[in-house]
Design an enzyme around this catalytic site. Structure first.
Site, PDB file in Angstrom:
ATOM      1  N   GLU A  28       0.854  -1.199   0.000  1.00 18.55           N
ATOM      2  CA  GLU A  28       0.000   0.000   0.000  1.00 18.55           C
ATOM      3  C   GLU A  28       0.881   1.236   0.000  1.00 18.55           C
ATOM      4  OE1 GLU A  28      -0.213   2.187   2.678  1.00 18.55           O
ATOM      5  OE2 GLU A  28       1.136   1.085   4.003  1.00 18.55           O
ATOM      6  N   CYS A  56       5.342   4.980   9.513  1.00 18.21           N
ATOM      7  CA  CYS A  56       5.852   4.304   8.310  1.00 18.21           C
ATOM      8  C   CYS A  56       7.327   4.582   8.067  1.00 18.21           C
ATOM      9  CB  CYS A  56       5.024   4.721   7.101  1.00 18.21           C
ATOM     10  SG  CYS A  56       3.469   3.847   7.037  1.00 18.21           S
TER      11      CYS A  56
HETATM   12  C1  UDX Z   1       4.075   7.463   4.051  1.00 17.98           C
HETATM   13  C2  UDX Z   1       4.150   7.333   2.520  1.00 17.98           C
HETATM   14  O1  UDX Z   1       4.035   8.627   1.926  1.00 17.98           O
HETATM   15  C3  UDX Z   1       3.075   6.398   2.012  1.00 17.98           C
HETATM   16  O2  UDX Z   1       3.188   6.230   0.620  1.00 17.98           O
HETATM   17  C4  UDX Z   1       3.274   5.049   2.736  1.00 17.98           C
HETATM   18  O3  UDX Z   1       2.423   4.084   2.285  1.00 17.98           O
HETATM   19  C5  UDX Z   1       3.131   5.254   4.227  1.00 17.98           C
HETATM   20  O4  UDX Z   1       4.140   6.176   4.650  1.00 17.98           O
HETATM   21  P1  UDX Z   1       2.637   8.843   5.816  1.00 17.98           P
HETATM   22  O5  UDX Z   1       3.446   8.181   6.887  1.00 17.98           O
HETATM   23  O6  UDX Z   1       1.170   8.924   5.990  1.00 17.98           O
HETATM   24  O7  UDX Z   1       2.868   8.123   4.392  1.00 17.98           O
HETATM   25  O8  UDX Z   1       3.173  10.338   5.714  1.00 17.98           O
HETATM   26  P2  UDX Z   1       3.881  11.282   4.628  1.00 17.98           P
HETATM   27  O9  UDX Z   1       2.895  12.221   4.081  1.00 17.98           O
HETATM   28  O10 UDX Z   1       4.657  10.508   3.660  1.00 17.98           O
HETATM   29  O11 UDX Z   1       4.869  12.108   5.604  1.00 17.98           O
HETATM   30  C6  UDX Z   1       5.801  11.428   6.440  1.00 17.98           C
HETATM   31  C7  UDX Z   1       6.572  12.397   7.304  1.00 17.98           C
HETATM   32  O12 UDX Z   1       7.466  13.184   6.530  1.00 17.98           O
HETATM   33  C8  UDX Z   1       5.735  13.395   8.084  1.00 17.98           C
HETATM   34  O13 UDX Z   1       6.262  13.543   9.393  1.00 17.98           O
HETATM   35  C9  UDX Z   1       5.872  14.686   7.304  1.00 17.98           C
HETATM   36  O14 UDX Z   1       5.685  15.833   8.109  1.00 17.98           O
HETATM   37  C10 UDX Z   1       7.310  14.563   6.825  1.00 17.98           C
HETATM   38  N1  UDX Z   1       7.609  15.320   5.595  1.00 17.98           N
HETATM   39  C11 UDX Z   1       6.973  14.995   4.423  1.00 17.98           C
HETATM   40  C12 UDX Z   1       8.584  16.321   5.615  1.00 17.98           C
HETATM   41  O15 UDX Z   1       9.175  16.594   6.665  1.00 17.98           O
HETATM   42  N2  UDX Z   1       8.885  16.965   4.453  1.00 17.98           N
HETATM   43  C13 UDX Z   1       8.282  16.673   3.268  1.00 17.98           C
HETATM   44  O16 UDX Z   1       8.617  17.310   2.264  1.00 17.98           O
HETATM   45  C14 UDX Z   1       7.290  15.668   3.252  1.00 17.98           C
END
Ligand code: UDX
Length: 462
Positions: A151, A280
């Site tokens: 996923e 994740c």
């Molecule tokens: C992630 C993946 O994006 C998704 O495809 C996978 O299946 C599950 O893990 P998620 O954990 O929901 O999803 O969050 P995501 O939106 O990817 O952000 C992860 C972390 O990175 C957050 O703490 C966010 O604040 C941080 N982040 C994200 C940054 O610090 N900078 C960015 O540019 C993007």
């Protein structure tokens, strides 16, 4: 098709409800009886945008049901999705106890042919282990195929991601399994659905046909790890660039914008800040590093990604200390506790890490988050003050810290906040603002890797 989803957490519940929305009959089951009881009462265990409506519609249509009788759910389904958690063990490896338990349960109560699909993020070769358990524990009653269907749902926009994926990855080593998975996802591949996010037919909500990526099981398992690790690497890269910008007196916003416009790089996941968190990226990254080591590859590149990320919160706390000097006795207003915007999830939240450290150093913290207050209270107890609304964090504050990128924090009454603060300082750990925006409200503003705005040149005197 009759489907069973084992595990009704973020992945299982979102996937199950969306599979029901595209026409399948889905039964969700979970080892936590209380979770199933709540779902039967219409209460969702998580905050996930648009998911309550998709669940309610599936239940009302009679296509989505929940039961704690896993045996019955498995026995009645043609295809079973394993969506249980794979939390990290102390050594960073994924704990696969729940995956194995699900496989044993399937082996114990299914007869005839079943397709067993792994959706949980698992180490490479888990598919082989699943096959072994299903074969040895079913004593010949079960004919089965195993597939991997990782996923890519982001928390907070999981419903959107289900209906608008870039790609659907399925790994299997049998024609029958591949065909069935394609049939299950046919509505998403062909745009024959009403989108649960936009509440409109696919054709009206910007649906584009996703790529169908059919691979072997091991490759599918690796695609998930390789994707998440790459995204983590991109964030750590952006954070390293932001550090260099601070040292070189350049602006990270400008630099990363210029960088991301190269289509080979892309501008997503280049937001610097206090680092990535959630359940994740950090766990998948350490699991991938451990797994690679077991395979005989020392993934030093990813260890550095981890190291850069760990330092983000430490560096931010140092910035707070530099700005306020002595922390005991100081009051800090905190906006944001969730690991990112759009979720109530605080697992491995960088915001929480910062808050804990500030409290340990003697600061008084007043915090607000649009969704994560309840979960944060359960975690932090009486160590901080919980505010009913964003503006309240400013009361008597020596600084306000932005720790989660909730867009609504841009719209709070900053002039009013300024009046409530004892010192007009904003430290933005997520670059929610650009330099110059808040200064107009009488606030001193510092972001990550940012430089004060260049002043327009004064007109020359005649
Ligand atoms: C992630 C993946 O994006 C998704 O495809 C996978 O299946 C599950 O893990 P998620 O954990 O929901 O999803 O969050 P995501 O939106 O990817 O952000 C992860 C972390 O990175 C957050 O703490 C966010 O604040 C941080 N982040 C994200 C940054 O610090 N900078 C960015 O540019 C993007």
């Amino acid at each position: 098709m009759k489907l069973c989803v084992i595990g009704t957490g973020y992945v299982g519940l979102t996937t199950g409800a969306c599979l029901a929305a595209i026409g399948h009959e889905v039964v969700g089951t979970d080892s936590e009886a209380a979770k199933i009881a709540a779902l039967k009462r219409g209460q969702l265990p998580i905050f996930e945008e648009r998911l309550p409506e998709v669940v309610a519609a599936g239940v009302a249509a009679g296509r989505l049901t929940f039961t704690s009788d896993a045996r019955a759910a498995i026995a009645a389904a043609e295809t079973i999705f394993i969506c249980v958690g794979t939390p990290p063990d102390a050594d960073g490896k994924a704990n696969l106890a729940a995956v194995e338990a699900a496989a044993r349960q399937i082996a114990a109560c299914a007869q005839g042919y079943r397709l067993v699909v792994g959706k949980s993020t698992v180490p490479v070769h888990t598919g082989d282990q699943l096959k072994r358990v299903l074969a040895t524990q079913s004593h010949g009653r079960l004919e089965f195929d195993v597939a991997s269907n990782p996923e890519f749902l982001r928390e907070g926009s999981g419903v959107y991601d289900f209906f608008h994926p870039d790609r659907i990855v399925t790994g299997s080593d049998s024609e029958r399994a591949a065909k069935r998975l394609r049939a299950i996802y046919a509505p998403v591949l062909e745009g024959a659905f009403t989108c649960g996010w936009h509440r409109q037919p696919a054709a009206m909500c910007g649906w584009k046909p996703p790529a169908w990526v059919a691979t072997g099981i091991t490759s599918a398992e690796l695609i998930k790890h390789a994707s998440n690790s790459f995204l983590s690497m991109k964030i750590s890269y952006a954070n390293a660039i932001a550090d260099i910008c601070e040292l070189a007196d350049a602006d990270a916003g400008e630099v990363l914008h210029g960088l991301g416009l190269d289509r080979r790089i892309g501008s997503d996941f280049l937001r610097p800040g206090i680092g990535f968190g959630g359940f994740c990226f950090p766990k998948d990254l350490s699991a991938f590093i451990e797994m690679s080591a077991e395979l005989g590859y020392d993934f030093r590149l990813l260890r550095e990604v981890q190291r850069v990320n760990t330092r983000r919160t430490e560096q931010f706390v140092r910035k707070v200390r530099e700005a306020l000097w002595v922390l005991p006795g100081k009051t800090l207003g905190v906006l944001g506790l969730a690991f990112k915007a759009g979720t109530d999830d605080i697992r491995l939240s960088p915001a929480l890490k910062v808050v804990r450290e500030l409290v340990r150093l003697g600061a008084r913290v007043r915090a607000y988050d649009p969704q994560a207050m309840e979960r944060a209270r359960a975690e932090l107890g009486g160590s901080i003050h919980y505010c009913g609304q964003a503006e309240e964090v400013a009361d008597g504050a020596d600084a306000v810290l932005i720790l989660t990128e909730w867009p609504q924090f841009r719209r709070v009454d900053w002039a009013g906040m300024r009046a409530r603060m004892s010192h007009p300082l904003v430290l933005d750990g997520r670059n929610l603002f650009v330099p110059g925006e808040l200064e107009g409200q009488g606030l001193e503003y510092h972001g990550i890797g940012r430089r004060a705005p260049r002043r327009a040149a004064a007109p020359l005197a005649a």
